[in-house]
Design an enzyme around this catalytic site. Structure first.
Site, PDB file in Angstrom:
ATOM      1  N   THR A 186      51.390  39.701  46.825  1.00  0.00           N
ATOM      2  CA  THR A 186      52.126  40.828  46.418  1.00  0.00           C
ATOM      3  C   THR A 186      53.356  41.049  47.498  1.00  0.00           C
ATOM      4  OG1 THR A 186      49.986  41.331  45.721  1.00  0.00           O
ATOM      5  CG2 THR A 186      51.516  42.946  45.520  1.00  0.00           C
TER       6      THR A 186
ATOM      7  N   ASN B 151      39.337  41.897  51.116  1.00  0.00           N
ATOM      8  CA  ASN B 151      39.884  41.081  50.306  1.00  0.00           C
ATOM      9  C   ASN B 151      39.456  39.738  50.336  1.00  0.00           C
ATOM     10  OD1 ASN B 151      41.766  39.519  48.589  1.00  0.00           O
ATOM     11  ND2 ASN B 151      43.029  41.325  48.436  1.00  0.00           N
TER      12      ASN B 151
ATOM     13  N   ASP C 187      40.209  37.246  47.931  1.00  0.00           N
ATOM     14  CA  ASP C 187      40.990  36.309  47.162  1.00  0.00           C
ATOM     15  C   ASP C 187      41.170  35.010  47.612  1.00  0.00           C
ATOM     16  OD1 ASP C 187      41.143  38.352  45.322  1.00  0.00           O
ATOM     17  OD2 ASP C 187      43.524  38.768  46.122  1.00  0.00           O
ATOM     18  N   HIS C 188      41.339  34.755  48.842  1.00  0.00           N
ATOM     19  CA  HIS C 188      41.698  33.556  49.580  1.00  0.00           C
ATOM     20  C   HIS C 188      40.256  32.463  49.665  1.00  0.00           C
ATOM     21  CE1 HIS C 188      45.566  34.625  49.486  1.00  0.00           C
ATOM     22  NE2 HIS C 188      45.588  35.510  50.459  1.00  0.00           N
TER      23      HIS C 188
ATOM     24  N   ARG D 176      40.518  22.533  45.037  1.00  0.00           N
ATOM     25  CA  ARG D 176      39.897  21.153  44.870  1.00  0.00           C
ATOM     26  C   ARG D 176      39.191  21.325  43.247  1.00  0.00           C
ATOM     27  NH1 ARG D 176      37.591  17.089  47.514  1.00  0.00           N
ATOM     28  NH2 ARG D 176      39.334  17.028  48.623  1.00  0.00           N
TER      29      ARG D 176
ATOM     30  N   GLY E  67      42.520  40.940  53.894  1.00  0.00           N
ATOM     31  CA  GLY E  67      42.034  39.744  53.574  1.00  0.00           C
ATOM     32  C   GLY E  67      42.578  38.629  54.187  1.00  0.00           C
ATOM     33  N   HIS E  68      43.983  38.180  54.231  1.00  0.00           N
ATOM     34  CA  HIS E  68      44.205  36.821  54.487  1.00  0.00           C
ATOM     35  C   HIS E  68      43.595  36.574  56.088  1.00  0.00           C
ATOM     36  CE1 HIS E  68      46.766  33.578  56.298  1.00  0.00           C
ATOM     37  NE2 HIS E  68      46.698  33.122  55.185  1.00  0.00           N
TER      38      HIS E  68
ATOM     39  N   ARG F 134      44.858  37.839  38.828  1.00  0.00           N
ATOM     40  CA  ARG F 134      45.941  37.674  38.654  1.00  0.00           C
ATOM     41  C   ARG F 134      46.506  37.081  37.178  1.00  0.00           C
ATOM     42  NH1 ARG F 134      49.502  37.828  43.686  1.00  0.00           N
ATOM     43  NH2 ARG F 134      51.103  37.503  42.150  1.00  0.00           N
TER      44      ARG F 134
ATOM     45  N   GLU G 203      42.002  44.620  42.155  1.00  0.00           N
ATOM     46  CA  GLU G 203      43.558  44.705  42.151  1.00  0.00           C
ATOM     47  C   GLU G 203      43.853  44.245  40.813  1.00  0.00           C
ATOM     48  OE1 GLU G 203      45.280  42.798  45.097  1.00  0.00           O
ATOM     49  OE2 GLU G 203      44.164  44.255  46.841  1.00  0.00           O
TER      50      GLU G 203
ATOM     51  N   ARG H 287      45.511  32.216  39.576  1.00  0.00           N
ATOM     52  CA  ARG H 287      45.553  31.203  40.575  1.00  0.00           C
ATOM     53  C   ARG H 287      44.599  31.242  41.675  1.00  0.00           C
ATOM     54  NH1 ARG H 287      50.677  33.822  43.967  1.00  0.00           N
ATOM     55  NH2 ARG H 287      51.443  33.754  41.891  1.00  0.00           N
ATOM     56  N   HIS H 288      43.612  32.373  41.770  1.00  0.00           N
ATOM     57  CA  HIS H 288      42.635  32.325  42.613  1.00  0.00           C
ATOM     58  C   HIS H 288      41.372  32.934  41.842  1.00  0.00           C
ATOM     59  CE1 HIS H 288      44.389  36.189  43.823  1.00  0.00           C
ATOM     60  NE2 HIS H 288      45.084  35.776  44.500  1.00  0.00           N
TER      61      HIS H 288
ATOM     62  N   GLU I 123      47.298  52.976  47.819  1.00  0.00           N
ATOM     63  CA  GLU I 123      47.146  52.323  48.801  1.00  0.00           C
ATOM     64  C   GLU I 123      48.614  52.043  49.348  1.00  0.00           C
ATOM     65  OE1 GLU I 123      44.722  48.793  48.465  1.00  0.00           O
ATOM     66  OE2 GLU I 123      46.005  47.558  49.856  1.00  0.00           O
TER      67      GLU I 123
ATOM     68  N   HIS J  28      41.653  40.471  43.254  1.00  0.00           N
ATOM     69  CA  HIS J  28      42.618  40.517  42.470  1.00  0.00           C
ATOM     70  C   HIS J  28      42.829  39.623  41.344  1.00  0.00           C
ATOM     71  CE1 HIS J  28      47.635  40.597  42.539  1.00  0.00           C
ATOM     72  NE2 HIS J  28      47.017  40.896  41.275  1.00  0.00           N
TER      73      HIS J  28
ATOM     74  N   HIS K 129      47.869  45.287  53.683  1.00  0.00           N
ATOM     75  CA  HIS K 129      49.028  44.059  53.325  1.00  0.00           C
ATOM     76  C   HIS K 129      49.291  43.381  54.661  1.00  0.00           C
ATOM     77  CE1 HIS K 129      51.167  41.133  51.476  1.00  0.00           C
ATOM     78  NE2 HIS K 129      50.579  41.309  50.440  1.00  0.00           N
TER      79      HIS K 129
HETATM   80  N1  PXP Z   1      46.039  45.251  49.422  1.00  0.00           N
HETATM   81  C1  PXP Z   1      46.763  44.848  48.235  1.00  0.00           C
HETATM   82  C2  PXP Z   1      47.218  45.639  47.031  1.00  0.00           C
HETATM   83  C3  PXP Z   1      47.108  43.393  48.449  1.00  0.00           C
HETATM   84  O1  PXP Z   1      47.362  43.007  47.102  1.00  0.00           O
HETATM   85  C4  PXP Z   1      46.644  42.489  49.234  1.00  0.00           C
HETATM   86  C5  PXP Z   1      46.718  41.222  49.145  1.00  0.00           C
HETATM   87  O2  PXP Z   1      46.133  40.638  48.035  1.00  0.00           O
HETATM   88  C6  PXP Z   1      46.178  43.362  50.250  1.00  0.00           C
HETATM   89  C7  PXP Z   1      45.686  44.451  50.461  1.00  0.00           C
HETATM   90  C8  PXP Z   1      45.378  42.264  51.551  1.00  0.00           C
HETATM   91  O3  PXP Z   1      46.588  41.422  52.187  1.00  0.00           O
HETATM   92  P1  PXP Z   1      46.186  40.688  53.274  1.00  0.00           P
HETATM   93  O4  PXP Z   1      45.674  39.372  52.617  1.00  0.00           O
HETATM   94  O5  PXP Z   1      47.600  40.225  53.820  1.00  0.00           O
HETATM   95  O6  PXP Z   1      45.328  41.235  54.289  1.00  0.00           O
END
Ligand code: PXP
Length: 254
Positions: A114, A11, A13-14, A22, A227-228, A58, A83, A62-63, A164, A56, A205
């Site tokens: 989420t 993932n 997103d971050h 920025r 992701g994170h 959103r 997502e 936001r990202h 999921e 994702h 997650h």
């Molecule tokens: N799966 C879903 C459905 C999510 O919404 C997220 C977070 O965006 C993740 C997985 C990944 O979570 P994490 O960033 O905590 O690894």
């Protein structure tokens, strides 16, 4: 030798979160191609062994931005998992983009990430309509749900081929051994039950380089979406090491 075949969806997103910190305004004017570029990062993740890319879009943007999804769709070599909230706007967007997978998630403007699974059982008509529309268009749907039998039954009834399972409760319970064991058991039972109903089961997650040791042992998981922790580690070690290490941990090679 790897002791399982669980796939790794990364993932990204971050990466966009850092960019937006920025370049929120400038990005819009120049097609988002400002640093760090989530698409370039995703391509590096693929080279490091990611089996798919998740993003994702959103409602509050936001990202990830719409243009990010378009570029990602055009550029990656693996599979795109989008997502999205269960709304008309996002359904129309997904139909135009045609990701390989669309994972329906709940969305709440005030949440940082989420926070819970989608209440499929409580909104069968709404979710069912989106699942049918997307599946009819050749987009494989996944439903992001808590590891509860009622939600799994609802997903199976709606004909979503994928679910999921939300691993957030397990991740949050990590430092309380009794709760951690209880949450892990819930996940194991949920995967086992979902598989008996013919569902393909992904999970994610809050999975990180430590707690993945437990998650990877659950029989029947098809793919982990992470992701994170990967993006965070990559700040120190680079994308190659961060993705490669997670993949090796999942496979039991480290
Ligand atoms: N799966 C879903 C459905 C999510 O919404 C997220 C977070 O965006 C993740 C997985 C990944 O979570 P994490 O960033 O905590 O690894």
């Amino acid at each position: 030798m790897a002791d399982n075949n669980i796939l790794l969806g990364v993932n990204v997103d971050h990466v966009a979160t850092v960019r937006q910190a920025r370049y929120r305004e400038i990005g819009r004017a120049c097609g988002q191609i400002v640093e760090p570029d989530p698409i370039a990062w995703a391509l590096a993740a693929e080279r490091a062994g990611a089996d798919g890319i998740t993003m994702h879009l959103r409602e509050d943007r936001r990202h990830m931005q719409d243009e990010d999804v378009r570029r990602m769709r055009a550029c990656i070599a693996t599979r795109l998992n989008l997502e999205m909230a269960c709304t008309e706007e996002m359904t129309a967007f997904a139909l135009a983009i045609k990701p390989d997978f669309a994972c329906l998630v709940p969305e709440n403007r005030t949440e940082v990430t989420t926070e819970g699974g989608l209440d499929v059982a409580g909104q069968m008509d709404r979710v069912g309509q989106v699942v049918r529309t997307l599946n009819d268009a050749g987009i494989v749907t996944s439903l992001f749900i808590d590891p509860e039998a009622s939600q799994i039954d609802a997903a199976a009834e709606l004909g979503s081929p994928l679910i999921e399972l939300h691993t957030g409760a397990f991740s949050n319970a990590w430092h309380v051994p009794a709760a951690r064991v209880a949450e892990l058991l819930k996940l194991e039972r949920a995967v086992e039950y979902a598989v008996t109903l013919g569902l393909t089961v992904n999970a994610g997650h809050g999975v990180n380089y430590v707690n993945v040791a437990d998650i990877r042992r659950i029989e029947g998981i098809h793919e982990l979406n992470i992701g994170h922790s990967i993006v965070s580690r990559a700040l120190f070690t680079g994308v190659d090491e961060a993705v490669g290490r997670m993949k090796a941990l999942i496979r039991g090679l480290l």
